[in-house]
Design a protein around this motif. Structure first.
Motif, PDB file in Angstrom:
ATOM      1  N   HIS A  31       0.835  -1.203   0.000  1.00  0.00           N
ATOM      2  CA  HIS A  31       0.000   0.000   0.000  1.00  0.00           C
ATOM      3  C   HIS A  31       0.869   1.252   0.000  1.00  0.00           C
ATOM      4  O   HIS A  31       2.033   1.212   0.377  1.00  0.00           O
ATOM      5  N   ALA A  32       0.267   2.351  -0.393  1.00  0.00           N
ATOM      6  CA  ALA A  32       0.995   3.621  -0.384  1.00  0.00           C
ATOM      7  C   ALA A  32       1.308   4.005   1.060  1.00  0.00           C
ATOM      8  O   ALA A  32       0.523   3.767   1.960  1.00  0.00           O
ATOM      9  N   GLY A  33       2.446   4.571   1.257  1.00  0.00           N
ATOM     10  CA  GLY A  33       2.822   5.015   2.589  1.00  0.00           C
ATOM     11  C   GLY A  33       4.306   4.840   2.827  1.00  0.00           C
ATOM     12  O   GLY A  33       5.029   4.285   2.008  1.00  0.00           O
ATOM     13  N   ALA A  34       4.743   5.289   3.955  1.00  0.00           N
ATOM     14  CA  ALA A  34       6.161   5.234   4.303  1.00  0.00           C
ATOM     15  C   ALA A  34       6.599   3.799   4.572  1.00  0.00           C
ATOM     16  O   ALA A  34       5.832   2.999   5.100  1.00  0.00           O
ATOM     17  N   ALA A  35       7.828   3.489   4.220  1.00  0.00           N
ATOM     18  CA  ALA A  35       8.382   2.168   4.493  1.00  0.00           C
ATOM     19  C   ALA A  35       8.391   1.921   5.999  1.00  0.00           C
ATOM     20  O   ALA A  35       8.714   2.810   6.777  1.00  0.00           O
ATOM     21  N   GLY A  36       7.995   0.721   6.388  1.00  0.00           N
ATOM     22  CA  GLY A  36       7.969   0.373   7.804  1.00  0.00           C
ATOM     23  C   GLY A  36       6.830   0.980   8.576  1.00  0.00           C
ATOM     24  O   GLY A  36       6.860   1.018   9.802  1.00  0.00           O
ATOM     25  N   ALA A  37       5.808   1.455   7.875  1.00  0.00           N
ATOM     26  CA  ALA A  37       4.701   2.152   8.537  1.00  0.00           C
ATOM     27  C   ALA A  37       3.856   1.248   9.421  1.00  0.00           C
ATOM     28  O   ALA A  37       3.225   1.718  10.358  1.00  0.00           O
ATOM     29  N   GLU A  38       3.812  -0.055   9.143  1.00  0.00           N
ATOM     30  CA  GLU A  38       2.972  -0.999   9.889  1.00  0.00           C
ATOM     31  C   GLU A  38       1.544  -0.471   9.997  1.00  0.00           C
ATOM     32  O   GLU A  38       0.999  -0.308  11.074  1.00  0.00           O
ATOM     33  N   SER A  39       0.929  -0.239   8.846  1.00  0.00           N
ATOM     34  CA  SER A  39      -0.406   0.352   8.820  1.00  0.00           C
ATOM     35  C   SER A  39      -1.491  -0.577   8.276  1.00  0.00           C
ATOM     36  O   SER A  39      -2.662  -0.356   8.523  1.00  0.00           O
ATOM     37  N   HIS A  40      -1.109  -1.607   7.533  1.00  0.00           N
ATOM     38  CA  HIS A  40      -2.062  -2.527   6.907  1.00  0.00           C
ATOM     39  C   HIS A  40      -1.708  -3.966   7.302  1.00  0.00           C
ATOM     40  O   HIS A  40      -0.583  -4.411   7.051  1.00  0.00           O
ATOM     41  N   PHE A  41      -2.668  -4.662   7.894  1.00  0.00           N
ATOM     42  CA  PHE A  41      -2.407  -6.019   8.365  1.00  0.00           C
ATOM     43  C   PHE A  41      -3.501  -6.973   7.920  1.00  0.00           C
ATOM     44  O   PHE A  41      -4.650  -6.571   7.684  1.00  0.00           O
ATOM     45  N   ALA A  42      -3.126  -8.232   7.857  1.00  0.00           N
ATOM     46  CA  ALA A  42      -4.076  -9.328   7.667  1.00  0.00           C
ATOM     47  C   ALA A  42      -3.831 -10.301   8.808  1.00  0.00           C
ATOM     48  O   ALA A  42      -2.677 -10.598   9.145  1.00  0.00           O
ATOM     49  N   VAL A  43      -4.908 -10.767   9.425  1.00  0.00           N
ATOM     50  CA  VAL A  43      -4.778 -11.752  10.494  1.00  0.00           C
ATOM     51  C   VAL A  43      -5.651 -12.958  10.182  1.00  0.00           C
ATOM     52  O   VAL A  43      -6.741 -12.831   9.623  1.00  0.00           O
ATOM     53  N   LEU A  44      -5.133 -14.102  10.534  1.00  0.00           N
ATOM     54  CA  LEU A  44      -5.882 -15.347  10.503  1.00  0.00           C
ATOM     55  C   LEU A  44      -5.906 -15.829  11.944  1.00  0.00           C
ATOM     56  O   LEU A  44      -4.845 -16.039  12.549  1.00  0.00           O
ATOM     57  N   VAL A  45      -7.102 -15.953  12.497  1.00  0.00           N
ATOM     58  CA  VAL A  45      -7.258 -16.354  13.887  1.00  0.00           C
ATOM     59  C   VAL A  45      -8.156 -17.587  13.927  1.00  0.00           C
ATOM     60  O   VAL A  45      -9.288 -17.544  13.433  1.00  0.00           O
ATOM     61  N   VAL A  46      -7.652 -18.664  14.499  1.00  0.00           N
ATOM     62  CA  VAL A  46      -8.425 -19.883  14.682  1.00  0.00           C
ATOM     63  C   VAL A  46      -8.600 -20.062  16.185  1.00  0.00           C
ATOM     64  O   VAL A  46      -7.615 -20.208  16.916  1.00  0.00           O
ATOM     65  N   SER A  47      -9.854 -19.991  16.638  1.00  0.00           N
ATOM     66  CA  SER A  47     -10.094 -20.025  18.079  1.00  0.00           C
ATOM     67  C   SER A  47     -11.414 -20.717  18.413  1.00  0.00           C
ATOM     68  O   SER A  47     -12.413 -20.539  17.707  1.00  0.00           O
ATOM     69  N   GLU A  48     -11.403 -21.452  19.502  1.00  0.00           N
ATOM     70  CA  GLU A  48     -12.637 -22.052  20.004  1.00  0.00           C
ATOM     71  C   GLU A  48     -13.631 -20.984  20.447  1.00  0.00           C
ATOM     72  O   GLU A  48     -14.826 -21.233  20.493  1.00  0.00           O
ATOM     73  N   ARG A  49     -13.135 -19.798  20.766  1.00  0.00           N
ATOM     74  CA  ARG A  49     -14.029 -18.696  21.170  1.00  0.00           C
ATOM     75  C   ARG A  49     -15.024 -18.330  20.069  1.00  0.00           C
ATOM     76  O   ARG A  49     -16.039 -17.700  20.327  1.00  0.00           O
ATOM     77  N   PHE A  50     -14.731 -18.708  18.815  1.00  0.00           N
ATOM     78  CA  PHE A  50     -15.602 -18.366  17.692  1.00  0.00           C
ATOM     79  C   PHE A  50     -16.750 -19.360  17.503  1.00  0.00           C
ATOM     80  O   PHE A  50     -17.629 -19.123  16.685  1.00  0.00           O
ATOM     81  N   GLU A  51     -16.734 -20.465  18.247  1.00  0.00           N
ATOM     82  CA  GLU A  51     -17.799 -21.468  18.113  1.00  0.00           C
ATOM     83  C   GLU A  51     -19.164 -20.818  18.341  1.00  0.00           C
ATOM     84  O   GLU A  51     -19.374 -20.109  19.314  1.00  0.00           O
ATOM     85  N   GLY A  52     -20.082 -21.061  17.427  1.00  0.00           N
ATOM     86  CA  GLY A  52     -21.451 -20.562  17.561  1.00  0.00           C
ATOM     87  C   GLY A  52     -21.636 -19.095  17.234  1.00  0.00           C
ATOM     88  O   GLY A  52     -22.747 -18.584  17.356  1.00  0.00           O
ATOM     89  N   LEU A  53     -20.579 -18.415  16.828  1.00  0.00           N
ATOM     90  CA  LEU A  53     -20.683 -16.987  16.509  1.00  0.00           C
ATOM     91  C   LEU A  53     -20.726 -16.776  15.006  1.00  0.00           C
ATOM     92  O   LEU A  53     -20.044 -17.463  14.249  1.00  0.00           O
ATOM     93  N   ARG A  54     -21.505 -15.788  14.598  1.00  0.00           N
ATOM     94  CA  ARG A  54     -21.533 -15.397  13.187  1.00  0.00           C
ATOM     95  C   ARG A  54     -20.239 -14.649  12.858  1.00  0.00           C
ATOM     96  O   ARG A  54     -19.573 -14.125  13.753  1.00  0.00           O
ATOM     97  N   PRO A  55     -19.875 -14.585  11.566  1.00  0.00           N
ATOM     98  CA  PRO A  55     -18.630 -13.879  11.194  1.00  0.00           C
ATOM     99  C   PRO A  55     -18.530 -12.465  11.755  1.00  0.00           C
ATOM    100  O   PRO A  55     -17.467 -12.055  12.227  1.00  0.00           O
ATOM    101  N   LEU A  56     -19.620 -11.716  11.720  1.00  0.00           N
ATOM    102  CA  LEU A  56     -19.572 -10.345  12.231  1.00  0.00           C
ATOM    103  C   LEU A  56     -19.250 -10.332  13.727  1.00  0.00           C
ATOM    104  O   LEU A  56     -18.474  -9.491  14.199  1.00  0.00           O
ATOM    105  N   GLN A  57     -19.810 -11.265  14.480  1.00  0.00           N
ATOM    106  CA  GLN A  57     -19.512 -11.344  15.908  1.00  0.00           C
ATOM    107  C   GLN A  57     -18.045 -11.690  16.151  1.00  0.00           C
ATOM    108  O   GLN A  57     -17.422 -11.170  17.079  1.00  0.00           O
ATOM    109  N   ARG A  58     -17.498 -12.546  15.316  1.00  0.00           N
ATOM    110  CA  ARG A  58     -16.086 -12.907  15.427  1.00  0.00           C
ATOM    111  C   ARG A  58     -15.208 -11.686  15.164  1.00  0.00           C
ATOM    112  O   ARG A  58     -14.237 -11.429  15.885  1.00  0.00           O
ATOM    113  N   HIS A  59     -15.569 -10.926  14.137  1.00  0.00           N
ATOM    114  CA  HIS A  59     -14.806  -9.708  13.814  1.00  0.00           C
ATOM    115  C   HIS A  59     -14.886  -8.706  14.954  1.00  0.00           C
ATOM    116  O   HIS A  59     -13.894  -8.023  15.254  1.00  0.00           O
TER     117      HIS A  59
END
Length: 110
Positions: A31-59
């Motif tokens: 993305h546009a921005g300064a090098a090393g800005a740490e401004s845009h991330f993607a996370v993959l989270v696998v957790s039992e806490r998400f059981e029974g929750l809709r995607p929006l609730q997980r987010h």
């Protein structure tokens, strides 16, 4: 090596969601921005806490854990939130679209 924002994201998600699998990817260089800005991330989270929750609730759980980062240095966060069974059934993450680099707001491209 992870930067300080990525380390904070990792630590907070581990503390809040006790994930069985966690990926934190700094995509700022795509993305546009300064090098090393740490401004845009993607996370993959696998957790039992998400059981029974809709995607929006997980987010909501992920956003709550990262409230400070989302209010400050993090401009964008792509979230894949899965239950352990979902991850076992399909351990892939759909690709994210390329960054438009702000061009979607450029009137000459309309």
């Amino acid at each position: 090596a992870e930067g300080p924002v990525a380390r904070a994201i990792r630590a907070k998600l581990q503390a809040a969601l006790a994930p069985s699998h966690l990926q934190v990817v700094d995509e700022s260089q795509r993305h546009a921005g300064a090098a090393g800005a740490e401004s845009h991330f993607a996370v993959l989270v696998v957790s039992e806490r998400f059981e029974g929750l809709r995607p929006l609730q997980r987010h909501h759980l992920v956003h709550a854990a990262l409230r400070a980062e989302l209010a400050g240095p993090v401009h964008a966060l792509a979230i894949a939130a899965r239950t352990p069974q979902q991850w076992r059934d399909d351990p892939s993450v759909p690709p994210r679209p390329p960054c438009l680099g702000g061009s979607k707001h450029d009137p000459s491209r309309a």
